[in-house]
Design an enzyme around this catalytic site. Structure first.
Site, PDB file in Angstrom:
ATOM      1  CE  LYS A 212      -3.791 -14.386  -7.985  1.00  0.00           C
ATOM      2  NZ  LYS A 212      -4.317 -13.611  -9.104  1.00  0.00           N
ATOM      3  CB  CYS A 266      -7.737 -17.482 -10.615  1.00  0.00           C
ATOM      4  SG  CYS A 266      -6.465 -17.318 -11.852  1.00  0.00           S
TER       5      CYS A 266
HETATM    6  N1  SAJ Z   1     -18.194 -15.517 -11.751  1.00  0.00           N
HETATM    7  C1  SAJ Z   1     -19.484 -15.579 -11.241  1.00  0.00           C
HETATM    8  N2  SAJ Z   1     -20.037 -14.433 -10.738  1.00  0.00           N
HETATM    9  C2  SAJ Z   1     -19.357 -13.254 -10.719  1.00  0.00           C
HETATM   10  C3  SAJ Z   1     -18.031 -13.216 -11.243  1.00  0.00           C
HETATM   11  C4  SAJ Z   1     -17.465 -14.364 -11.751  1.00  0.00           C
HETATM   12  O1  SAJ Z   1     -20.127 -16.629 -11.257  1.00  0.00           O
HETATM   13  O2  SAJ Z   1     -19.908 -12.257 -10.281  1.00  0.00           O
HETATM   14  C5  SAJ Z   1     -17.570 -16.745 -12.248  1.00  0.00           C
HETATM   15  C6  SAJ Z   1     -17.152 -16.634 -13.701  1.00  0.00           C
HETATM   16  O3  SAJ Z   1     -18.206 -17.012 -14.566  1.00  0.00           O
HETATM   17  C7  SAJ Z   1     -16.001 -17.618 -13.758  1.00  0.00           C
HETATM   18  C8  SAJ Z   1     -15.390 -17.489 -12.376  1.00  0.00           C
HETATM   19  O4  SAJ Z   1     -16.397 -16.942 -11.526  1.00  0.00           O
HETATM   20  O5  SAJ Z   1     -16.473 -18.914 -13.936  1.00  0.00           O
HETATM   21  C9  SAJ Z   1     -14.134 -16.600 -12.314  1.00  0.00           C
HETATM   22  O6  SAJ Z   1     -14.269 -15.557 -13.234  1.00  0.00           O
HETATM   23  P1  SAJ Z   1     -13.601 -14.095 -12.963  1.00  0.00           P
HETATM   24  O7  SAJ Z   1     -13.753 -13.278 -14.158  1.00  0.00           O
HETATM   25  O8  SAJ Z   1     -14.178 -13.555 -11.741  1.00  0.00           O
HETATM   26  O9  SAJ Z   1     -12.079 -14.333 -12.626  1.00  0.00           O
HETATM   27  P2  SAJ Z   1     -10.923 -15.037 -13.477  1.00  0.00           P
HETATM   28  O10 SAJ Z   1     -10.896 -16.501 -13.215  1.00  0.00           O
HETATM   29  O11 SAJ Z   1     -10.931 -14.620 -14.903  1.00  0.00           O
HETATM   30  O12 SAJ Z   1      -9.702 -14.411 -12.697  1.00  0.00           O
HETATM   31  C10 SAJ Z   1      -8.725 -13.689 -13.371  1.00  0.00           C
HETATM   32  C11 SAJ Z   1      -7.417 -14.280 -12.930  1.00  0.00           C
HETATM   33  N3  SAJ Z   1      -6.347 -13.793 -13.762  1.00  0.00           N
HETATM   34  C12 SAJ Z   1      -5.972 -14.527 -14.828  1.00  0.00           C
HETATM   35  O13 SAJ Z   1      -6.540 -15.569 -15.119  1.00  0.00           O
HETATM   36  C13 SAJ Z   1      -4.847 -14.043 -15.644  1.00  0.00           C
HETATM   37  C14 SAJ Z   1      -7.151 -13.958 -11.478  1.00  0.00           C
HETATM   38  O14 SAJ Z   1      -5.830 -14.348 -11.115  1.00  0.00           O
HETATM   39  C15 SAJ Z   1      -7.343 -12.496 -11.208  1.00  0.00           C
HETATM   40  O15 SAJ Z   1      -7.152 -12.252  -9.814  1.00  0.00           O
HETATM   41  C16 SAJ Z   1      -8.770 -12.117 -11.590  1.00  0.00           C
HETATM   42  O16 SAJ Z   1      -8.918 -12.343 -13.005  1.00  0.00           O
HETATM   43  C17 SAJ Z   1      -9.024 -10.650 -11.323  1.00  0.00           C
HETATM   44  O17 SAJ Z   1      -8.270 -10.054 -10.551  1.00  0.00           O
HETATM   45  O18 SAJ Z   1      -9.979 -10.136 -11.884  1.00  0.00           O
END
Ligand code: SAJ
Length: 433
Positions: A212, A266
């Site tokens: 994870k 996360c």
């Molecule tokens: N982000 C960037 N560039 C990218 C991708 C994301 O700047 O290319 C930023 C986003 O704007 C945000 C942060 O990173 O601020 C994280 O966003 P994310 O969508 O990548 O991930 P999370 O935080 O939504 O992660 C979720 C989490 N699950 C839950 O909240 C229920 C995490 O535990 C999962 O592992 C993750 O999704 C996943 O697997 O996609």
């Protein structure tokens, strides 16, 4: 035995706990959800979801209507009547960037008080490697029962993403580690009831905990690389977004998207769990720490872009009105946990500017708690400098003529710079050299 007589208690009814409880209940399994917030409990018992996750309201409604989901704040009673106890409580970070495991510990203490031979305890919360072995199991064994001998223990990390949690929870591969084969096999047959995804049985508990953390750490490091590439491209007059999009056509390249920083509970937190355990064991994690430093430094870079943009129109940040579009940590969610908007707003206020913020998803009291003055879209678009921080779909409709003072800093690649510069708008973007 995994059948309709099975009783499960799920500790934690948040973004992951409530969907998990509802999915099991809709498979005819008796589920007692345990949480502290009485308002949230009564909503769930009325068959309503307190969270705005698509599809979750229907799932909760049908689970309660089936009489298979009940929510309570009495953890002891829930555990007493359960064969399986699942821990899905939050594991935030403290001020020293270390895991705050208080909820995991208190839940383990509750379960320990009524653990019975044959029980299975499953941990889903994201935890530093070794937490199951070094913290959870010793607490559970205060019951006088022996893990592996009298009761089973498994670890399976959640991997769903907000706004698509139910689909991902029922289709993503599911990693399961355990103290022994029986623990893994029992947990695997339980989760196979709610997911069509592959079940990946791994060697042991610490391996499952590690998986994870390395998933989210990989993404945080990748995003830091994209942010560093973006800042270099800005200095070289290269459009990093164009370059990254083209580079990602390579079959083995997947560079993430640069932005204002990494938020959420996360990716902004999990890498620190690895650093904590590595350093406790005399090991080093320079890449992981540097990536966190780069991502946490992005709000300062955005401040630089704002300053540069205002200078081009003979203004400075001091005493200017700055309009923030979006405070949520990412697009189309209301969640502002660890949002990069918070440090950016702090930096702007320290520079003596007046900060107004609009967000179609995040409540006004949250915007206020971040230090900005909640404002309508018109007011924000009429500020001396408009700063797009969150890539909500609503903001993709922003047109050049809407930026009345003709200064825009866009931290997400959702607007075409040429459309704005051709209309006389000073456009600064992350990576937009
Ligand atoms: N982000 C960037 N560039 C990218 C991708 C994301 O700047 O290319 C930023 C986003 O704007 C945000 C942060 O990173 O601020 C994280 O966003 P994310 O969508 O990548 O991930 P999370 O935080 O939504 O992660 C979720 C989490 N699950 C839950 O909240 C229920 C995490 O535990 C999962 O592992 C993750 O999704 C996943 O697997 O996609």
């Amino acid at each position: 035995m995994i059948d309709e007589t099975l009783q499960i208690s799920i500790f934690g009814l948040g973004y992951i706990g409530l969907p998990t409880a509802s999915l099991f209940a809709n498979q005819g399994i008796n589920v007692t959800g345990v949480a502290r917030n009485k308002e949230r409990l009564s909503m769930i018992n009325e068959g309503k979801s307190p969270l705005d996750e698509p599809g979750l309201d229907q799932l909760v409604h049908s689970a309660v209507k089936l009489g298979k989901l009940h929510a309570t704040d009495d953890g002891i009673k829930a555990a007493e009547n359960s064969d399986v106890m699942i821990i899905i409580v939050p594991t935030p970070m403290d001020d020293l960037n270390r895991a705050d495991l208080s909820a995991v510990k208190s839940t383990s203490e509750t379960i320990s008080k009524c653990l019975k031979p044959g029980n299975l305890v499953i941990v889903e919360s994201t935890v530093p490697q070794g937490t199951c072995h070094n913290i959870v199991i010793p607490i559970l064994e205060k019951s006088g029962l022996k893990a592996g001998k009298d009761f089973s223990v498994a670890y399976t990390p959640e991997r769903a993403i907000p706004n698509n949690t139910i689909y991902e929870m029922t289709h993503n591969a599911r990693v399961i580690g355990g103290i022994d084969k029986k623990s893994v096999d029992t947990a695997a047959s339980l989760y196979s009831k709610i997911t069509e995804g592959e079940i990946i049985k791994v060697k042991n508990l610490i391996t499952a905990e590690t998986i994870k953390l390395i998933e989210n750490t990989y993404r945080d490091v990748n995003i830091a690389l994209s942010n560093e590439i973006a800042m270099i491209c800005e200095g070289l007059g290269v459009d990093a977004i164009e370059a990254i999009n083209a580079a990602n056509h390579h079959p083995r390249v997947n560079i993430h998207t640069p932005g204002p920083g990494v938020g959420g509970h996360c990716l902004a937190i999990d890498p620190y769990f690895i650093v904590e355990i590595a350093e406790l064991n005399g090991l080093e994690a320079p890449i992981i720490k540097t990536a966190r430093h780069i991502n946490e430094g992005m709000p300062k870079h955005i401040l630089k872009l704002i300053n540069e943009a205002l200078c081009e129109v003979g203004k400075s940040i001091k005493n200017s009105n700055i309009g923030i579009l979006g405070v949520a940590y990412k697009g189309n969610v209301a969640d502002a946990r660890e949002t990069p908007a918070r440090p950016l707003i702090n930096l702007l206020k320290k520079s003596d500017s007046n900060v107004y913020a609009h967000d179609p998803h995040t409540p006004k009291d949250i915007i206020k708690s971040l230090g900005a003055e909640p404002a309508d879209l018109y007011k924000v678009l009429n500020c001396d400098c408009v700063v797009l921080v969150t890539d909500h779909d609503e903001y993709k409709q922003i047109k050049p003529e809407m930026i009345t003072k003709k200064v825009l800093v866009c931290t997400r690649p959702i607007l075409d710079p040429n459309k704005f510069t051709s209309e006389g708008v000073i456009f600064k973007g992350v990576g937009r050299g």
